[in-house]
Motif scaffolding. Structure first.
Motif, PDB file in Angstrom:
ATOM      1  N   ILE A   6      43.196 -34.403  32.951  1.00 36.43           N
ATOM      2  CA  ILE A   6      41.989 -33.600  33.158  1.00 36.43           C
ATOM      3  C   ILE A   6      41.942 -33.166  34.627  1.00 36.43           C
ATOM      4  O   ILE A   6      41.935 -34.008  35.532  1.00 36.43           O
ATOM      5  CB  ILE A   6      40.712 -34.387  32.791  1.00 36.43           C
ATOM      6  CG1 ILE A   6      40.803 -34.886  31.340  1.00 36.43           C
ATOM      7  CG2 ILE A   6      39.469 -33.527  33.008  1.00 36.43           C
ATOM      8  CD1 ILE A   6      39.642 -35.774  30.896  1.00 36.43           C
ATOM      9  N   LEU A 146      43.127 -30.114  29.923  1.00 37.50           N
ATOM     10  CA  LEU A 146      41.753 -29.646  30.138  1.00 37.50           C
ATOM     11  C   LEU A 146      41.544 -29.349  31.619  1.00 37.50           C
ATOM     12  O   LEU A 146      41.814 -30.188  32.475  1.00 37.50           O
ATOM     13  CB  LEU A 146      40.745 -30.710  29.667  1.00 37.50           C
ATOM     14  CG  LEU A 146      39.266 -30.337  29.827  1.00 37.50           C
ATOM     15  CD1 LEU A 146      38.894 -29.098  29.002  1.00 37.50           C
ATOM     16  CD2 LEU A 146      38.350 -31.494  29.432  1.00 37.50           C
ATOM     17  N   LEU A 222      34.041 -31.276  25.380  1.00 39.99           N
ATOM     18  CA  LEU A 222      35.286 -30.518  25.582  1.00 39.99           C
ATOM     19  C   LEU A 222      36.498 -31.441  25.507  1.00 39.99           C
ATOM     20  O   LEU A 222      37.518 -31.097  24.898  1.00 39.99           O
ATOM     21  CB  LEU A 222      35.277 -29.832  26.950  1.00 39.99           C
ATOM     22  CG  LEU A 222      34.230 -28.745  27.175  1.00 39.99           C
ATOM     23  CD1 LEU A 222      34.248 -28.289  28.636  1.00 39.99           C
ATOM     24  CD2 LEU A 222      34.534 -27.548  26.273  1.00 39.99           C
ATOM     25  N   VAL A 226      39.610 -31.225  22.797  1.00 40.75           N
ATOM     26  CA  VAL A 226      41.032 -31.138  23.175  1.00 40.75           C
ATOM     27  C   VAL A 226      41.814 -32.267  22.505  1.00 40.75           C
ATOM     28  O   VAL A 226      42.877 -32.031  21.907  1.00 40.75           O
ATOM     29  CB  VAL A 226      41.213 -31.203  24.710  1.00 40.75           C
ATOM     30  CG1 VAL A 226      42.671 -31.341  25.081  1.00 40.75           C
ATOM     31  CG2 VAL A 226      40.622 -29.979  25.358  1.00 40.75           C
TER      32      VAL A 226
END
Ligand code: DC
Length: 230
Positions: A6, A146, A222, A226
């Motif tokens: 991330i 992400l 989110l 993912v």
């Protein structure tokens, strides 16, 4: 469960590190604050007469890079890793307005950037990492699953940073803090090497009017989206 990378980028004082720490804790991931690494190199430069007011000895700093050792050590009492410069805990010293006033200049130096980027990529090899900075989604981990890009108005960010510094007993004015935020925005977005830009595939979040929980919940959704597609 499969682990992802991330990347959280954005302007200074947008609450990137608060969000990144929350996410890492929730997911059991490693959290890396790359701003702390640029700040630690800046502190080294200040301590070794490589930078001062209207003065930068770039060659001296670049020639000293090999003697700068940066480490994060997890502090179980605080629940996050603290920054060590040559085995000395510098977590408090790197957060002063003085370091903030020089850090963007140090972060413009390509040799500094390549040293830190290499170390950051090494730390992220196994995935399961949340890293925040300015170039994480564009340069450090262009393949991150992400990417979040955080923004907020300069006045909102200056007020947040001012409140933080005041709480620590740092005697600064709001105007000084705002000036620093605006100057850093300019240098960070205009430097030649890895300027702060939004990656094509990043999701932008303006958190001027979001509280920490709303922001965390939105990003966690989110993350789950993912992970479910892997
Ligand atoms: O996130 P921060 O405000 O602590 O970062 C301090 C400075 O370091 C910021 O003004 C720009 C620089 N920086 C950078 O150039 N690249 C990164 N990945 C992280 C920070």
């Amino acid at each position: 469960m499969k682990k992802i990378t991330i990347a959280i980028d954005g302007f200074s004082s947008t609450g990137k590190s608060t969000l990144a720490k929350q996410l890492a804790k929730h997911l059991g991931y490693v959290y890396v604050d790359t701003g702390a690494m640029y700040r630690a190199v800046t502190l080294f430069a200040m301590q070794n007469n490589c930078i001062g007011i209207e003065f930068l000895d770039k060659d001296k700093l670049v020639n000293s890079l090999a003697s700068i050792k940066l480490n994060f050590k997890f502090n179980p009492e605080l629940g996050f890793a603290e920054m060590y410069l040559n085995d000395v805990n510098v977590e408090t010293e790197i957060r002063t307005l003085e370091v903030s006033s020089f850090v963007s200049t140090v972060a413009e130096i390509s040799e500094v950037r390549s040293k830190l980027v290499e170390q950051q990529q090494e730390m992220g090899k196994e995935k399961g990492i949340v890293m925040d900075g300015r170039d994480i989604g564009t340069v450090v981990f262009p393949n991150a699953e992400l990417k979040i890009f955080m923004t907020a108005g300069a006045d909102t960010r200056a007020q947040r940073r001012f409140d933080e510094l005041q709480a620590k007993g740092d005697n600064v004015s709001y105007e000084e803090v705002l000036k620093n935020v605006v100057e850093r925005d300019y240098i960070d977005t205009h430097r030649e090497d890895s300027p702060l830009i939004i990656a094509e595939d990043a999701i932008e979040i303006d958190n001027s009017y979001l509280d920490r929980k709303e922001q965390f919940d939105a990003v966690l959704e989110l993350v789950n989206e993912v992970i479910n597609t892997l």
